[in-house]
Design a protein around this motif. Structure first.
Motif, PDB file in Angstrom:
ATOM      1  N   TYR A 186       2.021 -17.223  26.692  1.00 35.70           N
ATOM      2  CA  TYR A 186       2.417 -16.997  25.305  1.00 35.70           C
ATOM      3  C   TYR A 186       1.529 -17.762  24.334  1.00 35.70           C
ATOM      4  N   MET A 187       1.127 -18.984  24.684  1.00 36.72           N
ATOM      5  CA  MET A 187       0.328 -19.805  23.789  1.00 36.72           C
ATOM      6  C   MET A 187      -1.128 -19.346  23.698  1.00 36.72           C
ATOM      7  N   HIS A 188      -1.520 -18.371  24.519  1.00 38.72           N
ATOM      8  CA  HIS A 188      -2.878 -17.849  24.432  1.00 38.72           C
ATOM      9  C   HIS A 188      -3.050 -16.853  23.284  1.00 38.72           C
ATOM     10  N   VAL A 189      -1.940 -16.435  22.683  1.00 33.38           N
ATOM     11  CA  VAL A 189      -1.974 -15.443  21.612  1.00 33.38           C
ATOM     12  C   VAL A 189      -2.216 -16.140  20.277  1.00 33.38           C
ATOM     13  N   ASP A 190      -2.806 -15.411  19.348  1.00 36.10           N
ATOM     14  CA  ASP A 190      -3.065 -15.923  18.008  1.00 36.10           C
ATOM     15  C   ASP A 190      -1.770 -16.451  17.387  1.00 36.10           C
ATOM     16  N   CYS A 191      -1.853 -17.596  16.706  1.00 36.94           N
ATOM     17  CA  CYS A 191      -0.657 -18.241  16.147  1.00 36.94           C
ATOM     18  C   CYS A 191       0.018 -17.368  15.093  1.00 36.94           C
ATOM     19  N   LEU A 192      -0.750 -16.573  14.343  1.00 37.37           N
ATOM     20  CA  LEU A 192      -0.156 -15.692  13.332  1.00 37.37           C
ATOM     21  C   LEU A 192       0.740 -14.651  13.982  1.00 37.37           C
ATOM     22  N   LEU A 193       0.350 -14.172  15.148  1.00 31.94           N
ATOM     23  CA  LEU A 193       1.166 -13.192  15.850  1.00 31.94           C
ATOM     24  C   LEU A 193       2.382 -13.841  16.493  1.00 31.94           C
ATOM     25  N   ARG A 194       2.214 -15.055  17.008  1.00 30.09           N
ATOM     26  CA  ARG A 194       3.352 -15.753  17.627  1.00 30.09           C
ATOM     27  C   ARG A 194       4.440 -16.049  16.606  1.00 30.09           C
ATOM     28  N   GLN A 195       4.066 -16.394  15.390  1.00 26.84           N
ATOM     29  CA  GLN A 195       5.041 -16.814  14.392  1.00 26.84           C
ATOM     30  C   GLN A 195       5.928 -15.673  13.911  1.00 26.84           C
ATOM     31  N   VAL A 196       5.533 -14.429  14.145  1.00 31.08           N
ATOM     32  CA  VAL A 196       6.358 -13.286  13.736  1.00 31.08           C
ATOM     33  C   VAL A 196       6.926 -12.555  14.946  1.00 31.08           C
ATOM     34  N   THR A 197       6.829 -13.153  16.134  1.00 27.70           N
ATOM     35  CA  THR A 197       7.360 -12.541  17.353  1.00 27.70           C
ATOM     36  C   THR A 197       8.860 -12.764  17.437  1.00 27.70           C
ATOM     37  N   TYR A 198       9.588 -11.695  17.647  1.00 29.91           N
ATOM     38  CA  TYR A 198      11.053 -11.764  17.691  1.00 29.91           C
ATOM     39  C   TYR A 198      11.565 -12.158  19.073  1.00 29.91           C
ATOM     40  N   ARG A 199      11.064 -11.502  20.099  1.00 31.82           N
ATOM     41  CA  ARG A 199      11.481 -11.779  21.462  1.00 31.82           C
ATOM     42  C   ARG A 199      10.258 -11.936  22.366  1.00 31.82           C
ATOM     43  N   VAL A 200      10.400 -12.813  23.364  1.00 28.96           N
ATOM     44  CA  VAL A 200       9.382 -12.991  24.402  1.00 28.96           C
ATOM     45  C   VAL A 200      10.046 -12.678  25.730  1.00 28.96           C
ATOM     46  N   ILE A 201       9.477 -11.728  26.466  1.00 29.06           N
ATOM     47  CA  ILE A 201      10.069 -11.275  27.722  1.00 29.06           C
ATOM     48  C   ILE A 201       9.197 -11.723  28.880  1.00 29.06           C
ATOM     49  N   ASP A 202       9.773 -12.503  29.762  1.00 31.99           N
ATOM     50  CA  ASP A 202       9.084 -12.965  30.965  1.00 31.99           C
ATOM     51  C   ASP A 202       9.319 -11.954  32.079  1.00 31.99           C
ATOM     52  N   CYS A 203       8.235 -11.427  32.644  1.00 35.80           N
ATOM     53  CA  CYS A 203       8.321 -10.370  33.661  1.00 35.80           C
ATOM     54  C   CYS A 203       8.028 -10.936  35.048  1.00 35.80           C
ATOM     55  N   ASP A 216      14.151 -16.136  22.939  1.00 36.17           N
ATOM     56  CA  ASP A 216      13.909 -16.172  21.502  1.00 36.17           C
ATOM     57  C   ASP A 216      12.487 -16.629  21.222  1.00 36.17           C
ATOM     58  N   GLY A 217      11.820 -15.954  20.275  1.00 36.09           N
ATOM     59  CA  GLY A 217      10.430 -16.274  19.983  1.00 36.09           C
ATOM     60  C   GLY A 217      10.225 -17.698  19.496  1.00 36.09           C
ATOM     61  N   TRP A 218      11.114 -18.187  18.647  1.00 37.70           N
ATOM     62  CA  TRP A 218      10.965 -19.541  18.116  1.00 37.70           C
ATOM     63  C   TRP A 218      11.240 -20.586  19.192  1.00 37.70           C
ATOM     64  N   GLU A 219      12.215 -20.307  20.077  1.00 35.78           N
ATOM     65  CA  GLU A 219      12.477 -21.217  21.183  1.00 35.78           C
ATOM     66  C   GLU A 219      11.250 -21.333  22.088  1.00 35.78           C
ATOM     67  N   MET A 220      10.599 -20.195  22.335  1.00 40.43           N
ATOM     68  CA  MET A 220       9.408 -20.202  23.181  1.00 40.43           C
ATOM     69  C   MET A 220       8.267 -20.979  22.521  1.00 40.43           C
ATOM     70  N   GLU A 221       8.206 -20.938  21.208  1.00 44.24           N
ATOM     71  CA  GLU A 221       7.159 -21.660  20.489  1.00 44.24           C
ATOM     72  C   GLU A 221       7.298 -23.165  20.668  1.00 44.24           C
ATOM     73  N   ASN A 222       8.519 -23.650  20.902  1.00 51.66           N
ATOM     74  CA  ASN A 222       8.770 -25.081  21.031  1.00 51.66           C
ATOM     75  C   ASN A 222       8.828 -25.562  22.475  1.00 51.66           C
ATOM     76  N   ALA A 223       8.555 -24.675  23.422  1.00 51.96           N
ATOM     77  CA  ALA A 223       8.620 -25.043  24.833  1.00 51.96           C
ATOM     78  C   ALA A 223       7.291 -24.750  25.508  1.00 51.96           C
ATOM     79  N   THR A 224       6.941 -25.552  26.483  1.00 51.56           N
ATOM     80  CA  THR A 224       5.719 -25.336  27.250  1.00 51.56           C
ATOM     81  C   THR A 224       5.987 -24.620  28.562  1.00 51.56           C
ATOM     82  N   ASN A 225       7.273 -24.409  28.871  1.00 51.62           N
ATOM     83  CA  ASN A 225       7.646 -23.791  30.135  1.00 51.62           C
ATOM     84  C   ASN A 225       8.920 -22.982  29.925  1.00 51.62           C
ATOM     85  N   VAL A 226       8.948 -21.739  30.407  1.00 47.97           N
ATOM     86  CA  VAL A 226      10.119 -20.882  30.199  1.00 47.97           C
ATOM     87  C   VAL A 226      11.338 -21.402  30.941  1.00 47.97           C
TER      88      VAL A 226
END
Length: 300
Positions: A186-203, A216-226
């Motif tokens: 998730y952190m490899h993506v551009d920060c502008l795109l991460r900040q408007v991401t609603y959901r992050v799905i781990d497959c 939650d997108g904001w929760e993922m932004e504050n964590a280094t591990n799912v």
């Protein structure tokens, strides 16, 4: 039994602002509930394709990221395309059209090859004019596979400087637009795109069982591990041979090789600067997992 029920109502009254609001406005709530229910069936709102969200799909190699998004988009296209819906802005009945912009080749449903984020804006503007003329309602679904690498192409990256692109992403619900992007981290993506991401799905794919964990997108932004976050939803579905045959990723890989050969990719320094990654603490996580809760207790 009645005493427990009273205690439950009192606890609900003090803990839930929604319950208090409903209790103090009973007639208004009942009236609008009946009105919205009638409107839902009158305008057949279950036929309207849900839009207005940007979701990121992450996972390791062969984890089923692209497979999950293709499965989702194929489902949306087959369920909502050519459905008769009501356009609340133009106030008329029209035919709903699903348009998919993708850098992955679909084999079972029609799509338009995606060449850049600016194409997303131009397509939305064009469809808006065509909808008014032809009596249709166009829903645009944008799919970017290997986004952490694809967005490093200058053809994609320079579009972030266009305020129309950012405006369309921020107000995608008003443009009947949704975006799906795939990346390993998730952190490899551009920060502008991460900040408007609603959901992050781990497959995670185990044989033919595809597991999707929604965060939650904001929760993922504050964590280094799912594993430090509690998912808001869990889903599992069985992968058929037809699901594997719905797409071909060779076109995306060929485009990336071509961009690297022609020198169209950004440098490593530019990529790291645009990712805007900073080491964050886990104190900002609101819904911690059991693992994080135990770690917090040990550190207390």
């Amino acid at each position: 039994m009645s005493i427990l029920f009273v205690i439950f109502l009192l606890a609900l009254f003090f803990c839930s602002p929604v319950f208090r609001c409903a209790l103090f406005h009973p007639f208004r709530g009942i009236f609008n509930f009946v009105k919205d229910t009638c409107k839902y069936f009158r305008y057949r709102m279950w036929r309207v394709c849900p839009t207005g969200k940007i979701t990121g799909w992450i996972g390791y190699f062969r984890g089923g990221k692209t497979l999950s998004v293709v499965h989702e988009l194929s489902y949306l296209y087959k369920k909502y395309n050519n459905k008769r819906v009501y356009d609340k802005f133009l106030r008329r009945w029209c035919i709903q059209k699903i348009v998919i912009l993708s850098n992955v080749h679909f084999t079972t449903i029609p799509y338009i090859p995606l060449s850049g984020l600016g194409q997303m804006v131009s397509m939305c503007d064009m469809h808006k004019k065509l909808d008014e003329e032809n009596g249709t309602l166009t829903v645009t679904l944008v799919f970017i596979d290997e986004a952490s690498t694809q967005l490093n192409s200058r053809a994609f990256k320079e579009n972030f400087a266009n305020p129309l692109v950012l405006g369309s992403m921020m107000t995608c619900g008003h443009h009947a637009l949704s975006m799906y992007y795939v990346t390993q981290r998730y952190m490899h993506v551009d920060c502008l795109l991460r900040q408007v991401t609603y959901r992050v799905i781990d497959c995670q794919k185990v044989w033919r069982y595809m597991k999707n964990y929604y965060y939650d997108g904001w929760e993922m932004e504050n964590a280094t591990n799912v594993t430090l976050i509690r998912p808001v939803r869990k889903k599992c579905w069985f992968v058929r041979d037809a699901d594997f045959a719905e797409y071909d990723t060779h076109a995306c890989v060929d485009n990336l090789v071509k961009s690297a050969t022609t020198g169209d990719m950004l440098t490593s320094g530019e990529v790291l600067a645009l990712q805007g990654y900073e080491t964050v603490g886990v104190d900002g996580i609101v819904k911690p997992s059991r693992r994080l809760k135990k770690a917090r207790k040990r550190g207390a």
